[in-house]
Design a protein around this motif. Structure first.
Motif, PDB file in Angstrom:
ATOM      1  N   ASP A 127       0.831  -1.202   0.000  1.00  0.00           N
ATOM      2  CA  ASP A 127       0.000   0.000   0.000  1.00  0.00           C
ATOM      3  C   ASP A 127       0.870   1.259   0.000  1.00  0.00           C
ATOM      4  O   ASP A 127       0.616   2.216  -0.735  1.00  0.00           O
ATOM      5  CB  ASP A 127      -0.915   0.004   1.225  1.00  0.00           C
ATOM      6  N   GLU A 178      -5.332  -2.290   4.790  1.00  0.00           N
ATOM      7  CA  GLU A 178      -3.921  -2.645   4.645  1.00  0.00           C
ATOM      8  C   GLU A 178      -3.738  -4.103   4.252  1.00  0.00           C
ATOM      9  O   GLU A 178      -4.441  -4.987   4.754  1.00  0.00           O
ATOM     10  CB  GLU A 178      -3.200  -2.414   5.969  1.00  0.00           C
ATOM     11  N   THR A 272      -4.989   1.684  -0.776  1.00  0.00           N
ATOM     12  CA  THR A 272      -5.266   0.560   0.113  1.00  0.00           C
ATOM     13  C   THR A 272      -6.286  -0.365  -0.526  1.00  0.00           C
ATOM     14  O   THR A 272      -6.884  -0.025  -1.550  1.00  0.00           O
ATOM     15  CB  THR A 272      -5.727   1.044   1.502  1.00  0.00           C
ATOM     16  N   SER A 302      -7.028   1.224  10.082  1.00  0.00           N
ATOM     17  CA  SER A 302      -6.076   0.659   9.129  1.00  0.00           C
ATOM     18  C   SER A 302      -5.445   1.766   8.292  1.00  0.00           C
ATOM     19  O   SER A 302      -4.231   1.783   8.067  1.00  0.00           O
ATOM     20  CB  SER A 302      -6.787  -0.355   8.226  1.00  0.00           C
ATOM     21  N   LEU A 306      -1.493   3.067   7.967  1.00  0.00           N
ATOM     22  CA  LEU A 306      -0.802   3.250   6.688  1.00  0.00           C
ATOM     23  C   LEU A 306      -0.259   4.670   6.551  1.00  0.00           C
ATOM     24  O   LEU A 306       0.846   4.875   6.034  1.00  0.00           O
ATOM     25  CB  LEU A 306      -1.739   2.937   5.521  1.00  0.00           C
TER      26      LEU A 306
END
Length: 319
Positions: A127, A178, A272, A302, A306
């Motif tokens: 990602d 993710e 993502t 998530s 990231l």
């Protein structure tokens, strides 16, 4: 995109890259293949080894060779798997700084070639590195696709199918967010032959605790495989083939790929795993599900994870 023979360039002729290439040639998705690697002998050796299949494949390809970045100019799709592999006990996000530098270098070389096609990326943390590549190259965000949670979702489908004793192809189940520890199981969209998983719960066929266990097993499958045999590559190789085939054949297939969020699902400025339509122009549209409150909360978390890793990657490529 040119409409004559299809040309695919692989950057990174390691286990993941060559697993993709082996899957791709067996499925006959392209006519020309080129392998590029930091170690030219690895690319050359794998090209020769794969060329030995030409005489016996049901759908033979035209050519396969080791090459360099000048071969990217007229490619339809570039698949990037380069980077150091994940070590035993290491998370994908632990790899961010070193692989971000590698991805920056690759992106600069590809841009210099004049490439105009679609890029599919599987290098980890995927990602983060997909965003690094898109920002370094300045390519249209729709023409840059991360492998996202395609593999994660395939693992979830298999494990759920085993629990319910049905074929994996009959199961629709998805991990989003993710490609890693914070991915979210979107159980509100899971079904078997059209019947929602909630019906299986209400009928007493499966429990929520079973689903939680399946999610954990799917998310941590890579760790188990790496512990047993030091690397994962067959599953992602086939998943990459699925994505590339959707591009080359303009399938407009819906897959859980790494697409760039621009406000979808309440998040932005990162790639993502989300459901998106894939065709000759790359990822064409993100499909926005109505997530449950809990699913949305986990998805936001998530994305926050990231974003922190993205900051580290940007810092690394400045040096």
């Amino acid at each position: 995109m040119k409409k004559t023979s299809n040309k695919v360039v692989l950057v990174g002729a390691g286990a993941v890259g060559t697993s993709f290439m082996y899957s791709a040639i067996n499925q006959g998705i392209a006519s020309e293949y080129v392998l590029i690697d930091a170690f030219p002998q690895a690319a050359q050796g794998n090209a020769l080894d794969l060329a030995d299949t030409m005489a016996v494949l049901p759908q033979p390809f035209t050519s396969i060779k080791a090459g360099d970045y000048s071969d990217c100019k007229d490619a339809d799709v570039i698949v990037i798997t380069a980077g150091r592999p994940q070590k035993d006990g290491e998370t994908r996000l632990d790899m961010v700084a070193g692989n971000a530098v590698i991805m920056k270098s690759i992106g600069e070389e590809i841009k210099k070639s004049g490439f105009k096609g679609i890029t599919v990326i599987a290098s980890n943390p995927v990602d983060v590195l997909t965003l690094v590549y898109q920002e370094v190259t300045g390519f249209d965000q729709h023409k840059v696709i991360g492998s996202g949670t395609t593999l994660d979702s395939a693992r979830l489908r298999r494990l759920l199918a085993e629990k319910l004793n049905v074929g994996a192809e009959s199961v629709d189940a998805f991990l989003a967010g993710e490609h890693g520890d914070s991915s979210v199981a979107v159980w509100s969209r899971a079904s078997v032959m059209g019947q929602p998983i909630s019906k299986y719960i209400s009928d007493g066929v499966i429990k929520q605790a079973d689903l939680d266990k399946i999610r954990e097993e799917a998310v941590h499958m890579a760790y188990k495989i790496i512990e047993l045999k030091r690397a994962t590559f067959y599953g992602i190789g086939v998943c990459l083939t699925r994505i590339v085939k959707a591009v080359l054949r303009n399938e407009r297939a819906t897959l859980m790929v790494g697409a760039k969020l621009n406000g979808e699902y309440g998040n932005k400025d990162l790639f993502t795993g989300v459901p998106a339509i894939i065709g000759e122009n790359g990822w064409e549209k993100i499909i926005e599900w109505d997530l449950t409150k809990d699913e949305q909360k986990l998805f936001n978390e998530s994305c926050t994870t990231l974003s922190a890793a993205i900051s580290k990657a940007r810092e690394a490529i400045k040096k």
